[in-house]
Design a protein around this motif. Structure first.
Motif, PDB file in Angstrom:
ATOM      1  N   PHE A  51     -31.940 -30.761 -31.347  1.00  0.00           N
ATOM      2  CA  PHE A  51     -31.790 -32.158 -30.922  1.00  0.00           C
ATOM      3  C   PHE A  51     -30.620 -32.336 -29.968  1.00  0.00           C
ATOM      4  N   VAL A  52     -29.646 -31.430 -30.016  1.00  0.00           N
ATOM      5  CA  VAL A  52     -28.576 -31.439 -29.018  1.00  0.00           C
ATOM      6  C   VAL A  52     -29.175 -31.162 -27.643  1.00  0.00           C
ATOM      7  N   GLY A  53     -30.003 -30.126 -27.560  1.00  0.00           N
ATOM      8  CA  GLY A  53     -30.656 -29.813 -26.296  1.00  0.00           C
ATOM      9  C   GLY A  53     -31.577 -30.924 -25.832  1.00  0.00           C
ATOM     10  N   PHE A  54     -32.303 -31.508 -26.776  1.00  0.00           N
ATOM     11  CA  PHE A  54     -33.225 -32.595 -26.455  1.00  0.00           C
ATOM     12  C   PHE A  54     -32.467 -33.779 -25.865  1.00  0.00           C
ATOM     13  N   ARG A 101     -31.968 -22.604 -29.858  1.00  0.00           N
ATOM     14  CA  ARG A 101     -32.529 -23.913 -30.193  1.00  0.00           C
ATOM     15  C   ARG A 101     -32.014 -25.006 -29.253  1.00  0.00           C
ATOM     16  N   VAL A 102     -30.756 -24.911 -28.842  1.00  0.00           N
ATOM     17  CA  VAL A 102     -30.265 -25.861 -27.834  1.00  0.00           C
ATOM     18  C   VAL A 102     -31.092 -25.728 -26.555  1.00  0.00           C
ATOM     19  N   ALA A 103     -31.297 -24.470 -26.127  1.00  0.00           N
ATOM     20  CA  ALA A 103     -32.052 -24.230 -24.899  1.00  0.00           C
ATOM     21  C   ALA A 103     -33.501 -24.680 -25.028  1.00  0.00           C
ATOM     22  N   ILE A 104     -34.131 -24.385 -26.164  1.00  0.00           N
ATOM     23  CA  ILE A 104     -35.535 -24.725 -26.310  1.00  0.00           C
ATOM     24  C   ILE A 104     -35.719 -26.233 -26.500  1.00  0.00           C
ATOM     25  N   GLY A 105     -34.743 -26.900 -27.119  1.00  0.00           N
ATOM     26  CA  GLY A 105     -34.795 -28.356 -27.198  1.00  0.00           C
ATOM     27  C   GLY A 105     -34.702 -28.984 -25.820  1.00  0.00           C
ATOM     28  N   VAL A 111     -40.103 -30.635 -20.441  1.00  0.00           N
ATOM     29  CA  VAL A 111     -41.555 -30.514 -20.294  1.00  0.00           C
ATOM     30  C   VAL A 111     -42.241 -31.818 -20.681  1.00  0.00           C
ATOM     31  N   TYR A 112     -41.787 -32.438 -21.765  1.00  0.00           N
ATOM     32  CA  TYR A 112     -42.376 -33.722 -22.179  1.00  0.00           C
ATOM     33  C   TYR A 112     -42.217 -34.771 -21.079  1.00  0.00           C
TER      34      TYR A 112
END
Length: 412
Positions: A51-54, A101-105, A111-112
């Protein structure tokens, strides 16, 4: 509906495959982290990192899109997602997973945003609501499908990580091959200060923050709870699947109620219902049927509350401020989502697996009490113009998606 499918089927298919990948990695990391002997705190940090990445991407991805275009951002972020999914089993270290997870978020949010602006461009004013509904069904369907793929594979192996990587890679083919040479324009959203949002609707702001922790617990910590509670992988699959199936089925009846009654009453009732059932699951640990019922009720109440709070805030805003308000509310929700897994993990360390239900119950009951207090503090709060129509915004939607969705006034 057929017109929407004809114009956006490739994008919707791509999003379905993307959500399978995201749903897999969300539950899978909780299960695999337990096998790798990660502590509860370490798993909590890993889950919060997404969620940080998001949150960062919600601000930065629009800048990237305006600079290099939709197609390049879509392709670059997709390739990173595919690579990171394979990285997890290669380097099973908490700090590596947290950074990943930061990167993938960040990548998933980017992408969204890209896909949702394409979807918005493909839809017209007449069918944009239907497009949003299809988008929500696709998102939930992908997450539910992911849970059953987990139950059919060995969590301790590598194949279960390779599958989402392949699906993510495949997801870009239909969207990119169907993209026209002229992708939609991407304008900046005029910001609305958080202080102004709080002045307009304290209930919406507080509710979005509290719900963020509930969503993060459902998305990231359900598998950890299931493992600590002694559930099998298939039982955990049922638990997570029912959370999202109930969310999908409850959106429309709750949306109809929202347009025909005082929204604060509905917010209070839904929060009390979800919190009450979670409290029951906390005080009566053990029965599988109660765990599954609690998962379904919490999912079926918390997810519609997300869209309900946005609609409620829009009731007190001028039309030109609604897009910025939606983006601001989702930013507040993201802050709550970062805190959620950390608080749940701390509580599970302190009191065992049942700490999962304790936090969810406490948060949702707190929202119900606050909604009741706001009704007493401002019983006749005036609506600006007519009430806005409820739109079933999925909890995984980006701020751009929420800001571009229909905000029609409902004529009484």
């Amino acid at each position: 509906m057929l017109q929407v499918l004809a114009s956006a089927w490739a994008l919707l298919l791509g999003m379905y495959l993307l959500m399978i990948g995201n749903g897999l990695q969300g539950t899978l990391l909780g299960l695999r982290g337990e096998l790798e002997s990660f502590t509860t705190l370490e798993i909590s940090v890993v889950m919060s990192a997404y969620f940080v990445g998001f949150l960062f991407a919600s601000r930065m991805a629009p800048i990237l899109i305006r600079r290099v275009g939709h197609v390049r951002v879509f392709s670059a972020l997709g390739s990173l997602i595919s690579a990171i999914l394979i990285l997890y089993p290669v380097l099973p270290e908490p700090w590596v997973w947290a950074l990943a997870r930061v990167a993938i978020g960040f990548c998933y949010c980017g992408v969204y945003i890209t896909a949702e602006s394409w979807l918005n461009d493909a839809a017209s004013n007449a069918n944009r609501g239907k497009a949003l509904s299809l988008y929500m069904v696709v998102q939930m369907g992908g997450i539910v499908t992911a849970q059953w793929l987990i139950s059919l594979n060995d969590v301790a192996g590598y194949a279960i990580f390779i599958i989402p990587s392949i699906l993510v890679s495949l997801s870009f083919a239909p969207a990119l091959l169907s993209a026209t040479q002229t992708t939609p324009e991407f304008g900046a959203i005029k910001p609305l200060p958080i202080r102004r949002l709080i002045e307009v609707s304290p209930l919406a702001c507080a509710g979005m923050f509290l719900l963020g922790s509930v969503f993060a617990a459902q998305f990231g910590m359900s598998a950890v709870f299931g493992t600590r509670a002694g559930l099998s992988e298939s039982e955990i699959t049922w638990m997570v699947s029912l959370t999202y199936l109930a969310a999908l089925l409850s959106q429309y009846p709750i949306g109809w109620l929202s347009d025909h009654m005082d929204r604060r009453v509905l917010i209070m009732v839904l929060s009390a219902l979800g919190g009450g059932v979670a409290l029951l699951a906390f005080v009566l640990p053990g029965p599988l049927w109660l765990t599954l019922v609690a998962a379904a009720v919490v999912g079926g109440t918390s997810n519609p509350l997300y869209a309900l709070l946005i609609a409620y805030a829009n009731d007190f805003l001028e039309r030109e401020d609604m897009a910025a308000a939606s983006a601001g509310l989702l930013f507040i929700n993201g802050l709550g989502a970062i805190a959620g897994p950390l608080v749940v993990g701390w509580m599970m360390d302190a009191m065992g697996a049942q700490g999962f239900w304790a936090i969810i119950a406490g948060v949702m009951i707190a929202l119900a009490v606050y909604a009741w207090w706001r009704m007493r503090a401002a019983p006749q709060k005036p609506i600006i113009g007519e009430r806005t129509t409820y739109a079933p915004i999925p909890a995984a939607a980006s701020s751009v998606a929420a800001s571009e969705m229909p905000t029609e006034r409902k004529v009484a």
